[in-house]
Design a protein around this motif. Structure first.
Motif, PDB file in Angstrom:
ATOM      1  N   GLY A  81      44.220  39.379  36.103  1.00 20.60           N
ATOM      2  CA  GLY A  81      45.123  39.264  37.236  1.00 20.60           C
ATOM      3  C   GLY A  81      46.143  38.178  36.999  1.00 20.60           C
ATOM      4  N   HIS A  82      46.466  37.405  38.032  1.00 18.05           N
ATOM      5  CA  HIS A  82      47.476  36.345  37.920  1.00 18.05           C
ATOM      6  C   HIS A  82      47.101  35.135  38.769  1.00 18.05           C
ATOM      7  CE1 HIS A  82      49.967  39.735  36.497  1.00 18.05           C
ATOM      8  NE2 HIS A  82      50.634  38.807  35.835  1.00 18.05           N
ATOM      9  N   LEU A  83      47.548  33.977  38.306  1.00 17.31           N
ATOM     10  CA  LEU A  83      47.613  32.774  39.124  1.00 17.31           C
ATOM     11  C   LEU A  83      49.050  32.618  39.602  1.00 17.31           C
ATOM     12  CD1 LEU A  83      45.761  30.094  36.956  1.00 17.31           C
ATOM     13  CD2 LEU A  83      44.758  31.622  38.658  1.00 17.31           C
ATOM     14  N   VAL A  84      49.204  32.125  40.801  1.00 12.49           N
ATOM     15  CA  VAL A  84      50.541  31.846  41.330  1.00 12.49           C
ATOM     16  C   VAL A  84      50.596  30.363  41.683  1.00 12.49           C
ATOM     17  CG1 VAL A  84      52.273  32.409  43.051  1.00 12.49           C
ATOM     18  CG2 VAL A  84      50.682  34.183  42.262  1.00 12.49           C
ATOM     19  N   GLY A 130      50.646  29.681  26.024  1.00 14.71           N
ATOM     20  CA  GLY A 130      51.973  29.139  26.271  1.00 14.71           C
ATOM     21  C   GLY A 130      52.214  28.654  27.678  1.00 14.71           C
ATOM     22  N   GLY A 131      51.223  28.802  28.558  1.00 18.80           N
ATOM     23  CA  GLY A 131      51.394  28.351  29.926  1.00 18.80           C
ATOM     24  C   GLY A 131      51.111  26.865  30.066  1.00 18.80           C
ATOM     25  N   PRO A 132      51.328  26.323  31.246  1.00 20.15           N
ATOM     26  CA  PRO A 132      51.106  24.886  31.463  1.00 20.15           C
ATOM     27  C   PRO A 132      49.622  24.559  31.557  1.00 20.15           C
ATOM     28  CG  PRO A 132      51.702  25.942  33.522  1.00 20.15           C
ATOM     29  CD  PRO A 132      51.835  26.994  32.463  1.00 20.15           C
ATOM     30  N   TRP A 133      49.262  23.312  31.196  1.00 24.99           N
ATOM     31  CA  TRP A 133      47.918  22.808  31.448  1.00 24.99           C
ATOM     32  C   TRP A 133      47.880  22.335  32.890  1.00 24.99           C
ATOM     33  CZ3 TRP A 133      43.908  23.444  28.240  1.00 24.99           C
ATOM     34  CH2 TRP A 133      44.190  23.778  26.902  1.00 24.99           C
ATOM     35  N   PRO A 166      46.676  23.206  43.399  1.00 27.46           N
ATOM     36  CA  PRO A 166      46.445  24.411  44.200  1.00 27.46           C
ATOM     37  C   PRO A 166      47.057  25.637  43.514  1.00 27.46           C
ATOM     38  CG  PRO A 166      48.235  23.141  45.149  1.00 27.46           C
ATOM     39  CD  PRO A 166      47.720  22.338  43.984  1.00 27.46           C
ATOM     40  N   VAL A 167      46.347  26.737  43.543  1.00 27.86           N
ATOM     41  CA  VAL A 167      46.841  27.979  42.940  1.00 27.86           C
ATOM     42  C   VAL A 167      46.488  29.142  43.857  1.00 27.86           C
ATOM     43  CG1 VAL A 167      46.715  27.189  40.549  1.00 27.86           C
ATOM     44  CG2 VAL A 167      44.717  28.264  41.590  1.00 27.86           C
ATOM     45  N   GLY A 168      47.316  30.180  43.792  1.00 34.26           N
ATOM     46  CA  GLY A 168      46.992  31.451  44.424  1.00 34.26           C
ATOM     47  C   GLY A 168      46.381  32.380  43.388  1.00 34.26           C
ATOM     48  N   LEU A 169      45.443  33.186  43.794  1.00 37.79           N
ATOM     49  CA  LEU A 169      44.780  34.128  42.900  1.00 37.79           C
ATOM     50  C   LEU A 169      45.156  35.544  43.307  1.00 37.79           C
ATOM     51  CD1 LEU A 169      41.159  32.591  42.965  1.00 37.79           C
ATOM     52  CD2 LEU A 169      43.147  31.841  41.640  1.00 37.79           C
ATOM     53  N   GLU A 170      45.550  36.326  42.322  1.00 30.85           N
ATOM     54  CA  GLU A 170      45.887  37.726  42.570  1.00 30.85           C
ATOM     55  C   GLU A 170      45.118  38.590  41.575  1.00 30.85           C
ATOM     56  OE1 GLU A 170      50.082  38.311  42.373  1.00 30.85           O
ATOM     57  OE2 GLU A 170      50.491  37.188  44.216  1.00 30.85           O
ATOM     58  N   LEU A 171      44.286  39.463  42.084  1.00 34.67           N
ATOM     59  CA  LEU A 171      43.437  40.316  41.264  1.00 34.67           C
ATOM     60  C   LEU A 171      44.189  41.567  40.834  1.00 34.67           C
ATOM     61  CD1 LEU A 171      40.449  40.906  40.311  1.00 34.67           C
ATOM     62  CD2 LEU A 171      40.144  42.039  42.519  1.00 34.67           C
ATOM     63  N   ASP A 172      43.943  42.021  39.598  1.00 36.61           N
ATOM     64  CA  ASP A 172      44.397  43.355  39.195  1.00 36.61           C
ATOM     65  C   ASP A 172      43.474  44.349  39.910  1.00 36.61           C
ATOM     66  OD1 ASP A 172      44.838  45.837  37.972  1.00 36.61           O
ATOM     67  OD2 ASP A 172      45.220  44.958  36.012  1.00 36.61           O
ATOM     68  N   TRP A 173      43.851  44.686  41.135  1.00 39.61           N
ATOM     69  CA  TRP A 173      42.983  45.469  42.000  1.00 39.61           C
ATOM     70  C   TRP A 173      42.740  46.894  41.501  1.00 39.61           C
ATOM     71  CZ3 TRP A 173      39.146  45.771  45.042  1.00 39.61           C
ATOM     72  CH2 TRP A 173      38.940  46.912  45.833  1.00 39.61           C
ATOM     73  N   PRO A 174      43.745  47.650  41.066  1.00 36.96           N
ATOM     74  CA  PRO A 174      43.452  49.014  40.619  1.00 36.96           C
ATOM     75  C   PRO A 174      42.393  49.065  39.514  1.00 36.96           C
ATOM     76  CG  PRO A 174      45.797  48.745  40.927  1.00 36.96           C
ATOM     77  CD  PRO A 174      45.197  47.379  41.046  1.00 36.96           C
ATOM     78  N   ARG A 175      42.467  48.126  38.562  1.00 34.83           N
ATOM     79  CA  ARG A 175      41.476  48.093  37.482  1.00 34.83           C
ATOM     80  C   ARG A 175      40.092  47.736  38.031  1.00 34.83           C
ATOM     81  NH1 ARG A 175      39.655  43.850  34.078  1.00 34.83           N
ATOM     82  NH2 ARG A 175      39.120  44.453  31.930  1.00 34.83           N
ATOM     83  N   ARG A 176      40.009  46.699  38.875  1.00 32.27           N
ATOM     84  CA  ARG A 176      38.727  46.297  39.454  1.00 32.27           C
ATOM     85  C   ARG A 176      38.113  47.433  40.263  1.00 32.27           C
ATOM     86  NH1 ARG A 176      36.382  42.759  43.104  1.00 32.27           N
ATOM     87  NH2 ARG A 176      36.388  40.992  41.660  1.00 32.27           N
ATOM     88  N   GLY A 209      56.096  29.014  42.439  1.00 29.01           N
ATOM     89  CA  GLY A 209      56.365  30.441  42.282  1.00 29.01           C
ATOM     90  C   GLY A 209      56.065  31.000  40.903  1.00 29.01           C
ATOM     91  N   ARG A 210      55.801  30.132  39.936  1.00 33.39           N
ATOM     92  CA  ARG A 210      55.490  30.622  38.595  1.00 33.39           C
ATOM     93  C   ARG A 210      54.184  31.414  38.617  1.00 33.39           C
ATOM     94  NH1 ARG A 210      55.345  25.544  34.843  1.00 33.39           N
ATOM     95  NH2 ARG A 210      54.692  24.587  36.819  1.00 33.39           N
ATOM     96  N   ARG A 211      54.163  32.466  37.804  1.00 34.24           N
ATOM     97  CA  ARG A 211      52.991  33.328  37.708  1.00 34.24           C
ATOM     98  C   ARG A 211      52.412  33.210  36.295  1.00 34.24           C
ATOM     99  NH1 ARG A 211      52.501  37.355  41.428  1.00 34.24           N
ATOM    100  NH2 ARG A 211      51.725  38.843  39.889  1.00 34.24           N
TER     101      ARG A 211
END
Length: 239
Positions: free
Chosen positions: A46-49, A77-80, A86-96, A53-55
């Motif tokens: 999925g993704h962190l937000v 290549g993303g930030p440490w 704080p982060v938002g979590l977004e699941l790859d729902w169709p796959r799950r 606004g960066r994903r």
């Protein structure tokens, strides 16, 4: 302690969390909706937000063997991220959701075949169980018809719990011959398909069997003198 939100609500697609730590193993959060690889079910992606606004892509999720924490692997290549971020979590729902449908279908399959389970796994497109079937005759068309009837019955799926001692006293609930549930644990999670199946399982499942959709037994293979491998395939994308 991490809150494993998928255990409370397998349908949760988004959530807020904070970073506990981030190192070369991956990212550990104080709460997560991402299911870790286990029980034959792949880890979620999925993704962190971030607040700006960066994903950031989550490419895999696993449980660390040493700490038992759930660790999410992020795209390179993303930030440490420092503790407390704080982060938002977004699941790859169709796959799950396809994983949930297939995992529940495999429970129906284990109820349809009166033999011990020696192994299994699943993807978001297919799944399989290996059975210690011996001389038991398994016919793909007959099994498909039985599974389709179980799915059409639209039976509720419940999450229950039992103590390790109680489970030890009811060995008939344990279907897997190769891996034993944690009998020393104070609480063991059970999945009940009403009137059909009850067994220990830590995976994610749909709420009713009708949600599985159209499925078939694609093939049955001999994997030794007694072992039979039964593979399932989706016939459509489903609900």
């Amino acid at each position: 302690m991490q809150r494993e939100l998928f255990n409370d609500d397998a349908y949760l697609r988004q959530a807020a969390a904070r970073v506990l730590h981030h190192d070369e193993r991956g990212l550990v959060l104080d709460a997560t909706i991402f299911y870790p690889t286990g029980g034959g079910q792949p880890g979620d992606i999925g993704h962190l937000v971030l607040e700006d606004g960066r994903r950031i892509e989550v490419t895999d999720t696993r449980r660390d063997r040493g700490t038992h924490q759930i660790v999410s692997t992020l795209t390179s290549g993303g930030p440490w991220l420092v503790p407390g971020t704080p982060v938002g979590l977004e699941l790859d729902w169709p796959r799950r959701h396809r994983h949930m449908r297939m995992h529940t279908a495999l429970h129906l399959l284990s109820a349809a075949v009166p033999a011990g389970v020696t192994g299994g796994n699943l993807t978001d497109r297919s799944g399989r169980l290996d059975f210690d079937a011996g001389a038991l005759r398994l016919d793909p068309a007959e099994l498909t018809a039985r599974l389709q009837a179980m799915i059409a019955a639209d039976r509720p799926v419940h999450v229950r719990s039992i103590s390790g001692d109680e489970l030890r006293a009811q060995p008939e609930l344990i279907r897997t011959m190769s891996v034993s549930p944690p009998l020393d644990a104070p609480i063991v999670r059970l999945i009940e398909i009403e009137g059909t199946d009850l067994q220990p399982c830590g995976g994610t499942h749909v709420a009713r069997t009708g949600e599985i959709g159209a499925i078939r037994v694609g093939r049955i293979e001999n994997k030794g003198a007694r072992n039979r491998r039964v593979a399932l395939d989706f016939l459509e994308d489903g609900p």
